[in-house]
Design a protein around this motif. Structure first.
Motif, mmCIF file in Angstrom:
data_model
loop_
_atom_site.group_PDB
_atom_site.id
_atom_site.type_symbol
_atom_site.label_atom_id
_atom_site.label_comp_id
_atom_site.label_asym_id
_atom_site.label_seq_id
_atom_site.Cartn_x
_atom_site.Cartn_y
_atom_site.Cartn_z
ATOM 1 N N ASP A 1 67.235 27.995 68.717
ATOM 2 C CA ASP A 1 66.430 29.168 68.354
ATOM 3 C C ASP A 1 65.494 29.586 69.490
ATOM 4 O O ASP A 1 64.945 30.684 69.472
ATOM 5 N N TYR B 1 67.276 33.248 73.358
ATOM 6 C CA TYR B 1 67.305 34.547 72.703
ATOM 7 C C TYR B 1 67.621 35.657 73.693
ATOM 8 O O TYR B 1 67.507 35.513 74.897
ATOM 9 N N ARG C 1 68.081 35.578 68.123
ATOM 10 C CA ARG C 1 67.899 34.149 68.378
ATOM 11 C C ARG C 1 69.085 33.351 67.878
ATOM 12 O O ARG C 1 69.754 33.732 66.921
ATOM 13 N N HIS D 1 69.206 29.072 62.837
ATOM 14 C CA HIS D 1 69.089 29.675 61.507
ATOM 15 C C HIS D 1 67.651 30.077 61.249
ATOM 16 O O HIS D 1 66.716 29.410 61.686
ATOM 17 N N GLY D 2 67.473 31.158 60.523
ATOM 18 C CA GLY D 2 66.137 31.618 60.166
ATOM 19 C C GLY D 2 66.258 32.850 59.302
ATOM 20 O O GLY D 2 67.354 33.270 58.929
ATOM 21 N N ASP E 1 65.927 36.759 59.018
ATOM 22 C CA ASP E 1 65.829 38.005 59.775
ATOM 23 C C ASP E 1 64.613 38.779 59.284
ATOM 24 O O ASP E 1 64.309 38.771 58.087
ATOM 25 N N VAL F 1 63.013 40.055 64.598
ATOM 26 C CA VAL F 1 63.901 38.933 64.893
ATOM 27 C C VAL F 1 65.139 38.976 63.992
ATOM 28 O O VAL F 1 65.061 39.352 62.825
ATOM 29 N N TYR G 1 68.567 36.307 63.442
ATOM 30 C CA TYR G 1 69.153 35.009 63.787
ATOM 31 C C TYR G 1 70.671 35.089 63.735
ATOM 32 O O TYR G 1 71.232 35.760 62.871
ATOM 33 N N ARG G 2 71.307 34.393 64.657
ATOM 34 C CA ARG G 2 72.768 34.381 64.714
ATOM 35 C C ARG G 2 73.374 33.508 63.626
ATOM 36 O O ARG G 2 74.561 33.559 63.371
ATOM 37 N N ASP G 3 72.561 32.659 62.987
ATOM 38 C CA ASP G 3 73.050 31.706 61.988
ATOM 39 C C ASP G 3 74.175 30.848 62.551
ATOM 40 O O ASP G 3 75.205 30.609 61.919
ATOM 41 N N CYS H 1 74.271 27.390 65.353
ATOM 42 C CA CYS H 1 73.456 26.465 66.150
ATOM 43 C C CYS H 1 74.036 26.179 67.524
ATOM 44 O O CYS H 1 73.488 25.365 68.268
#
Length: 165
Positions: free
Chosen positions: A57, A60, A104, A107-108, A110, A116, A118-120, A122
């Motif tokens: 994360d 980015y 980024r 996971h997080g 959006d 931001v 997240y690409r989900d 790792c």
């Protein structure tokens, strides 16, 4: 003497004609309001793509809307690297003029409020030594592209490269 002048002029004209498509293709490539502002291609610390304790994360890409008037919806825009790894913005995410979003890894949640997405995933997207970043419009047309090398593009070695202010 006259033959040389005509030949030189013909060669010069041919060279200009050969270069014209390349120049216009590059100009068209950057006609998009969205551009890659910068990339944190090398996340600080020791790389670990563990979903629970890794630092993906911290890697980015910042995409900015450089338009002074148009709002752009990111849905359908594609980010790719040189080997074809890709991320497609799956949902509506509107960038107001001058606004940006950080894409980024990891996971997080959006958030439009915190700019931001997240690409989900790792796994790291950007190589630490060299890579190419492609930004494509939903139509498939290229919006922006940048290549980098760690030594040539990142003189301070902090893992971050800025492309557009």
């Amino acid at each position: 003497m006259r033959k040389r002048s005509i030949l030189a002029a013909a060669v010069a004209a041919g060279t200009v004609a050969a270069l014209a498509p390349a120049v216009s293709a590059q100009a068209a490539e950057y006609s998009s309001a969205l551009k890659v502002r910068g990339v944190q291609y090398d996340a600080p610390g020791r790389d670990s793509n563990s979903c629970s304790s890794g630092n993906t994360d911290a890697e980015y890409l910042t995409v900015k809307n450089y338009s002074s008037t148009a709002t752009v919806n990111l849905k359908g825009y594609i980010i790719k690297d040189a080997t074809g790894n890709r991320f497609t913005f799956p949902t509506n995410h509107h960038l107001e003029p001058g606004d940006y979003v950080k894409l980024r890894g990891g996971h997080g949640t959006d958030s439009d409020k915190y700019n931001v997405v997240y690409r989900d995933n790792c796994n790291f997207l950007w190589n630490n030594d060299r890579d190419t970043i492609y930004l494509y419009k939903p139509s498939g047309n290229r919006a922006d592209v940048h290549s980098y090398t760690k030594g040539g593009s990142d003189p301070d070695g902090d893992g971050y490269i800025r492309y557009h202010d």
